[in-house]
Design a protein around this motif. Structure first.
Motif, PDB file in Angstrom:
ATOM      1  N   ILE A   1       4.110   3.185   1.934  1.00 34.85           N
ATOM      2  CA  ILE A   1       2.935   3.632   2.689  1.00 34.85           C
ATOM      3  C   ILE A   1       2.461   4.984   2.178  1.00 34.85           C
ATOM      4  O   ILE A   1       3.222   5.954   2.176  1.00 34.85           O
ATOM      5  N   ALA A   2       1.202   5.023   1.754  1.00 38.41           N
ATOM      6  CA  ALA A   2       0.575   6.274   1.358  1.00 38.41           C
ATOM      7  C   ALA A   2       0.008   6.912   2.628  1.00 38.41           C
ATOM      8  O   ALA A   2      -0.964   6.419   3.190  1.00 38.41           O
TER       9      ALA A   2
ATOM     10  N   GLU B   1      12.278   5.798   6.022  1.00 45.57           N
ATOM     11  CA  GLU B   1      13.549   5.831   5.286  1.00 45.57           C
ATOM     12  C   GLU B   1      13.601   7.051   4.369  1.00 45.57           C
ATOM     13  O   GLU B   1      14.637   7.658   4.180  1.00 45.57           O
ATOM     14  N   ALA B   2      12.445   7.369   3.777  1.00 39.20           N
ATOM     15  CA  ALA B   2      12.340   8.498   2.848  1.00 39.20           C
ATOM     16  C   ALA B   2      10.867   8.789   2.617  1.00 39.20           C
ATOM     17  O   ALA B   2      10.001   7.973   2.919  1.00 39.20           O
ATOM     18  N   ILE B   3      10.618   9.965   2.056  1.00 34.48           N
ATOM     19  CA  ILE B   3       9.262  10.327   1.640  1.00 34.48           C
ATOM     20  C   ILE B   3       9.343  10.801   0.198  1.00 34.48           C
ATOM     21  O   ILE B   3      10.286  11.495  -0.186  1.00 34.48           O
ATOM     22  N   LEU B   4       8.377  10.373  -0.594  1.00 34.06           N
ATOM     23  CA  LEU B   4       8.340  10.711  -2.012  1.00 34.06           C
ATOM     24  C   LEU B   4       7.327  11.824  -2.230  1.00 34.06           C
ATOM     25  O   LEU B   4       6.196  11.749  -1.736  1.00 34.06           O
TER      26      LEU B   4
ATOM     27  N   PHE C   1       7.464   6.475   2.561  1.00 38.04           N
ATOM     28  CA  PHE C   1       6.180   7.163   2.590  1.00 38.04           C
ATOM     29  C   PHE C   1       5.940   7.894   1.280  1.00 38.04           C
ATOM     30  O   PHE C   1       6.876   8.389   0.651  1.00 38.04           O
ATOM     31  N   ILE C   2       4.686   7.953   0.881  1.00 36.78           N
ATOM     32  CA  ILE C   2       4.290   8.741  -0.273  1.00 36.78           C
ATOM     33  C   ILE C   2       3.462   9.884   0.263  1.00 36.78           C
ATOM     34  O   ILE C   2       2.440   9.666   0.929  1.00 36.78           O
ATOM     35  N   GLY C   3       3.872  11.099  -0.028  1.00 30.51           N
ATOM     36  CA  GLY C   3       3.192  12.260   0.517  1.00 30.51           C
ATOM     37  C   GLY C   3       2.535  13.149  -0.519  1.00 30.51           C
ATOM     38  O   GLY C   3       2.186  14.279  -0.213  1.00 30.51           O
TER      39      GLY C   3
END
Length: 183
Positions: free
Chosen positions: A5-6, A39-42, A117-119
């Motif tokens: 998810i962006a 779960e995580a963010i990139l 997530f993509i941040g």
């Protein structure tokens, strides 16, 4: 399978500038809840360094509870940093990716657990060009910045998206939830 998810903020004229938005208590609460489900963010290096700002609220809490809660949520969620220049990080919940973006995301998607997530703008562009984004959650703030970095730049192919949901905040910001349209 996990979704990628962006989740990103931008101005009404399409620019990414963390100083141009109007985050309020309601928006901070939204993102605190969202991070709690991930779960995580990139992050890329630049955004990672910007997000380190929130660590100061852990040591010196604000008078605004929503900001403190967001700081705790961003501190807790695992962060995977993609950088060619960054060699180490001192945030306990952050690691530097040891493989390229595509390999890492494909492996994460196959694991069980919560969404990823993509941040970072740069990672959104790269993953969009790889067709690896399952959902876009774009928070548009009621601000015209006039200049800055556009969110969607250097995109390889035309991408058609389907609006699946909206969320409106009392301060005027709107989150548009899009998924790639399959033909």
């Amino acid at each position: 399978m996990k979704k990628v998810i962006a989740a990103f903020n931008m101005t009404l004229d399409g620019y990414c500038d963390h100083t141009a938005g109007l985050p309020d208590e309601e928006i901070h609460q939204h993102y605190t809840e969202l991070l709690g489900q991930g779960e995580a963010i990139l992050y890329g290096r630049t955004t990672y360094h910007l997000m380190e700002f929130w660590r100061t609220f852990l040591e010196n809490p604000s008078e605004e509870k929503s900001m403190n809660d967001f700081a705790k949520a961003i501190d807790k969620i695992p962060k995977i940093i993609f950088s060619h220049t960054l060699k180490n990080v001192d945030w306990k919940s952050a690691t530097i990716a040891n493989r390229d973006l595509k390999e890492t995301v494909l492996e994460l998607k196959q694991q069980s657990g919560n969404d990823i997530f993509i941040g970072s703008r740069s990672l959104i562009i790269q993953l969009m060009n790889l067709n690896l984004i399952d959902q876009y959650q774009i928070c548009i703030h009621p601000v015209v910045a006039g200049n800055g970095l556009p969110l969607f730049e250097n995109i390889n192919d035309r991408t058609i998206l389907k609006l699946v949901k909206t969320k409106t905040f009392t301060g005027g910001a709107v989150i548009l939830y899009y998924e790639p349209k399959t033909e």
